[in-house]
Scaffold this motif. Structure first.
Motif, PDB file in Angstrom:
ATOM      1  N   ARG A   1       0.819  -1.216   0.000  1.00 39.31           N
ATOM      2  CA  ARG A   1       0.000   0.000   0.000  1.00 39.31           C
ATOM      3  C   ARG A   1       0.853   1.267   0.000  1.00 39.31           C
TER       4      ARG A   1
ATOM      5  N   CYS B   1       0.492   2.296  -6.163  1.00 39.99           N
ATOM      6  CA  CYS B   1      -0.496   1.360  -5.625  1.00 39.99           C
ATOM      7  C   CYS B   1      -1.703   2.152  -5.133  1.00 39.99           C
TER       8      CYS B   1
ATOM      9  N   CYS C   1      -4.782  -2.339  -2.219  1.00 37.23           N
ATOM     10  CA  CYS C   1      -4.303  -3.696  -1.975  1.00 37.23           C
ATOM     11  C   CYS C   1      -5.160  -4.260  -0.847  1.00 37.23           C
ATOM     12  N   GLU C   2      -5.953  -5.263  -1.176  1.00 41.98           N
ATOM     13  CA  GLU C   2      -6.850  -5.870  -0.203  1.00 41.98           C
ATOM     14  C   GLU C   2      -6.622  -7.376  -0.141  1.00 41.98           C
TER      15      GLU C   2
ATOM     16  N   GLU D   1      -5.659  -5.970  -6.099  1.00 43.45           N
ATOM     17  CA  GLU D   1      -4.728  -4.842  -6.123  1.00 43.45           C
ATOM     18  C   GLU D   1      -4.986  -4.006  -7.365  1.00 43.45           C
TER      19      GLU D   1
END
Length: 97
Positions: free
Chosen positions: A32, A37, A40-41, A56
């Motif tokens: 992150r 970026c 982002c999970e 992402e």
């Protein structure tokens, strides 16, 4: 510039789901913080706790390529074979709206 989104599906080896989840979690914060970026999970399937999904979103292919060269990504990839039962499935998408 075209945004790039990836959905990455990973299936943990039997008995390795918690280890895979912990290793993936270690990637989230530094990812992150990378330039380029946007998201982002980390997600775990409600139907199958051995299945993990990373979503992402990147500012483009160059940002993603840079991410893949980070030392913490290399460390994760070195332990991947012992944690997953199948190669990760990466599904790339381009943002349209």
């Amino acid at each position: 510039m075209t945004d790039l989104s990836n959905i990455v599906l990973l299936k943990a080896r039997a008995g390795k789901s918690d280890q895979l989840g912990a290793a993936l979690k270690e990637l989230v914060k530094p990812t992150r913080q990378e330039p380029g970026c946007a998201i982002c999970e980390l997600n775990q399937s409600g139907d199958d706790p051995n299945t993990w999904m990373v979503y992402e979103r990147w500012a483009g292919q160059a940002a993603f390529d840079s991410h893949m060269k980070q030392p913490y990504v290399a460390r994760f990839l070195q332990q991947l074979d012992e944690l997953v039962s199948d190669p990760p499935e990466v599904r790339p998408f381009q943002h349209r709206y």
